[in-house]
Write an enzyme that holds these catalytic residues in place. Structure first.
Site, mmCIF file in Angstrom:
data_model
loop_
_atom_site.group_PDB
_atom_site.id
_atom_site.type_symbol
_atom_site.label_atom_id
_atom_site.label_comp_id
_atom_site.label_asym_id
_atom_site.label_seq_id
_atom_site.Cartn_x
_atom_site.Cartn_y
_atom_site.Cartn_z
ATOM 1 N N GLY A 11 0.851 -1.200 0.000
ATOM 2 C CA GLY A 11 0.000 0.000 0.000
ATOM 3 C C GLY A 11 0.882 1.245 0.000
ATOM 4 N N THR A 126 4.573 2.145 6.479
ATOM 5 C CA THR A 126 3.180 1.724 6.586
ATOM 6 C C THR A 126 2.409 2.746 7.415
ATOM 7 O OG1 THR A 126 1.608 0.184 7.573
ATOM 8 C CG2 THR A 126 3.800 0.124 8.497
ATOM 9 N N ILE A 127 1.199 3.039 6.963
ATOM 10 C CA ILE A 127 0.376 3.927 7.780
ATOM 11 C C ILE A 127 -0.077 3.208 9.048
ATOM 12 C CG2 ILE A 127 -0.480 5.299 5.832
ATOM 13 C CD1 ILE A 127 -3.219 3.810 6.246
ATOM 14 N N ASP A 128 0.011 1.861 9.044
ATOM 15 C CA ASP A 128 -0.539 1.086 10.170
ATOM 16 C C ASP A 128 0.354 1.140 11.420
ATOM 17 O OD1 ASP A 128 -2.424 0.380 8.275
ATOM 18 O OD2 ASP A 128 -1.510 -1.558 7.840
ATOM 19 N N ARG A 163 -26.561 13.313 16.631
ATOM 20 C CA ARG A 163 -26.401 11.934 16.169
ATOM 21 C C ARG A 163 -25.174 11.289 16.791
ATOM 22 N NH1 ARG A 163 -27.047 13.422 9.788
ATOM 23 N NH2 ARG A 163 -29.267 12.969 9.611
ATOM 24 N N MET A 170 -8.449 2.952 9.161
ATOM 25 C CA MET A 170 -7.613 1.818 8.723
ATOM 26 C C MET A 170 -6.688 1.352 9.842
ATOM 27 S SD MET A 170 -6.523 2.511 4.807
ATOM 28 C CE MET A 170 -7.594 2.035 3.454
ATOM 29 N N ARG A 172 -5.334 -2.194 9.636
ATOM 30 C CA ARG A 172 -5.279 -3.651 9.558
ATOM 31 C C ARG A 172 -5.487 -4.289 10.935
ATOM 32 N NH1 ARG A 172 -3.730 -6.305 4.732
ATOM 33 N NH2 ARG A 172 -2.114 -5.010 3.892
ATOM 34 N N ARG A 267 -24.983 7.403 12.248
ATOM 35 C CA ARG A 267 -24.431 7.399 10.885
ATOM 36 C C ARG A 267 -23.022 6.816 10.946
ATOM 37 N NH1 ARG A 267 -28.968 8.510 9.899
ATOM 38 N NH2 ARG A 267 -29.780 10.172 8.566
HETATM 39 O O1 F6P Z 1 -1.550 -1.550 5.159
HETATM 40 C C1 F6P Z 1 -2.040 -0.309 4.786
HETATM 41 C C2 F6P Z 1 -3.509 -0.378 4.511
HETATM 42 O O2 F6P Z 1 -3.958 0.927 4.173
HETATM 43 C C3 F6P Z 1 -4.354 -0.966 5.621
HETATM 44 O O3 F6P Z 1 -4.575 -0.062 6.677
HETATM 45 C C4 F6P Z 1 -5.585 -1.385 4.860
HETATM 46 O O4 F6P Z 1 -6.255 -2.459 5.486
HETATM 47 C C5 F6P Z 1 -5.040 -1.821 3.544
HETATM 48 O O5 F6P Z 1 -3.783 -1.201 3.390
HETATM 49 C C6 F6P Z 1 -5.920 -1.471 2.364
HETATM 50 O O6 F6P Z 1 -5.367 -2.028 1.232
HETATM 51 P P1 F6P Z 1 -5.804 -1.690 -0.259
HETATM 52 O O7 F6P Z 1 -5.180 -0.377 -0.634
HETATM 53 O O8 F6P Z 1 -5.256 -2.814 -1.057
HETATM 54 O O9 F6P Z 1 -7.291 -1.584 -0.278
#
Ligand code: F6P
Length: 343
Positions: A11, A126-128, A163, A170, A172, A267
């Site tokens: 990603g 990684t953004i994660d 609401r 995100m 993961r 929502r």
């Molecule tokens: O690992 C980075 C990430 O953005 C996760 O947070 C997310 O689950 C995944 O990639 C999404 O992947 P894709 O861009 O393939 O939809």
């Protein structure tokens, strides 16, 4: 002249271009040539490259994404792809390869080192923020800031309409983005994959909050969070080439349960790839730049099979296999700070 190859895989995330820029600037200063491999491992399978000179990297520092392109190609899925990677590494006369990626991309790099392509250096992205060998990966800070801004925006509309808004973020299988963006954005409940969701507890926190006069609530949920009650689950299983489930859907399921059980209008907002796009923050630009410079230093010193990493405020190197050894999950000390503000 010696040639350094560089690829970005998995990603994308903000901060990749600052790494590419730093690698090229440092490598050229040291008398190397740099060859960009396009679209992650796919580019090495297909021998799809791009010469990286000063013109090619001009103006890329503030740009999100990656000028090299990326993919989730796993060359270990097909024997012929792996052979082509090895062959093309030779044909391109690469003296070293800098691999910028997360768990999957670096996992391939680590296997290749064991399979004889030794001259590899890894850079974690990684953004994660779930790579255990580094305190932070670039991309995370930008994603947290984007998610925080979205939560701020959701607050004003939730408040006007009285609401509950569920914001799905995100991350993961780690709840770092949810936890940090939730703290920064003042979320009333934060739900992460590390702790199964107790829907009764969530609803009772919300009811208590509304009982003291509040007429809106913001619930942040990480895409990988799961209900404690297995009957309440959810998403269809789509796998990528590394065998990962494509996550998403918990926000909707959670919103439905909250509305049904509390009676408050609810929502759901799925922030999705907005968190991965756009210009990197100063932190991510600086971290990416520091990683890129260090990666070239490792190449110069023939310190292969290593990954650059952040430890405290120092850039260090660690064995590449450590990069993928364990998932870094949320520090419970941090999560407990978030909990103080629930309700
Ligand atoms: O690992 C980075 C990430 O953005 C996760 O947070 C997310 O689950 C995944 O990639 C999404 O992947 P894709 O861009 O393939 O939809």
């Amino acid at each position: 002249m010696s040639t350094i190859g560089i690829l970005t895989g998995g990603g994308d995330c903000p901060g990749l271009n600052p790494v590419i820029r730093a690698v090229v600037r440092k490598a050229l200063n040291e008398g190397y040539e740099v060859l960009g491999i396009k679209n992650g491992w796919k580019g090495l399978v297909e021998k799809d490259t791009l010469k990286l000179d000063l013109m090619a990297i001009s103006g890329i520092l503030p740009k999100g994404g990656t000028i090299l392109g990326t993919s989730r190609t796993n060359p270990y899925k097909k024997a012929e792809d792996l052979e082509r990677v090895k062959q093309n590494f030779k044909e391109l006369a690469l003296d070293a390869l800098i691999v910028v990626g997360g768990e999957d991309t670096l996992g391939v790099a680590s296997k290749l080192v064991k399979d004889g392509i030794k001259n590899i250096v890894g850079v974690p992205k990684t953004i994660d923020n779930d790579l255990s060998a580094t305190d932070y990966s670039f991309g995370f800070d930008t994603a947290v800031n984007v998610a925080m801004e979205c939560i701020d925006r959701l607050h004003t509309t939730a408040e006007s309409h009285h609401r509950i808004i569920v914001a799905e973020v995100m991350g993961r299988h780690a709840g770092w983005i949810a936890t940090e963006a939730g703290i920064a954005g003042g979320a009333d409940v934060i739900l992460i994959p590390e702790i199964p969701i107790d829907i009764d507890e969530v609803c009772s926190i919300i009811k208590k909050r509304h009982g003291r006069g509040k007429t809106f609530s913001i619930v942040v949920v990480a895409e990988g969070a799961q209900f404690k009650d297995k009957d309440l689950v959810l998403q269809e299983e789509k796998l990528d080439s590394f065998g990962h489930v494509r996550l998403g859907g918990i926000g909707e399921a959670l919103g439905e349960q909250i509305e049904k059980r509390t009676g408050y209008e609810t929502r759901v907002s799925v922030l999705g790839h907005i968190q991965r796009g756009g210009s990197p923050t100063a932190f991510d630009r600086v971290l990416g730049t520091r990683f890129g410079i260090k990666a070239v230093e490792l190449v110069i010193n023939k310190q292969f099979g290593k990954m650059v990493a952040l430890s405290g405020n120092k850039i260090i190197d660690v064995p590449l296999e450590k990069a993928v050894a364990a998932l870094k999950t949320v520090d419970m000390e941090l999560y407990n700070i978030a909990r103080e503000f629930f309700g």
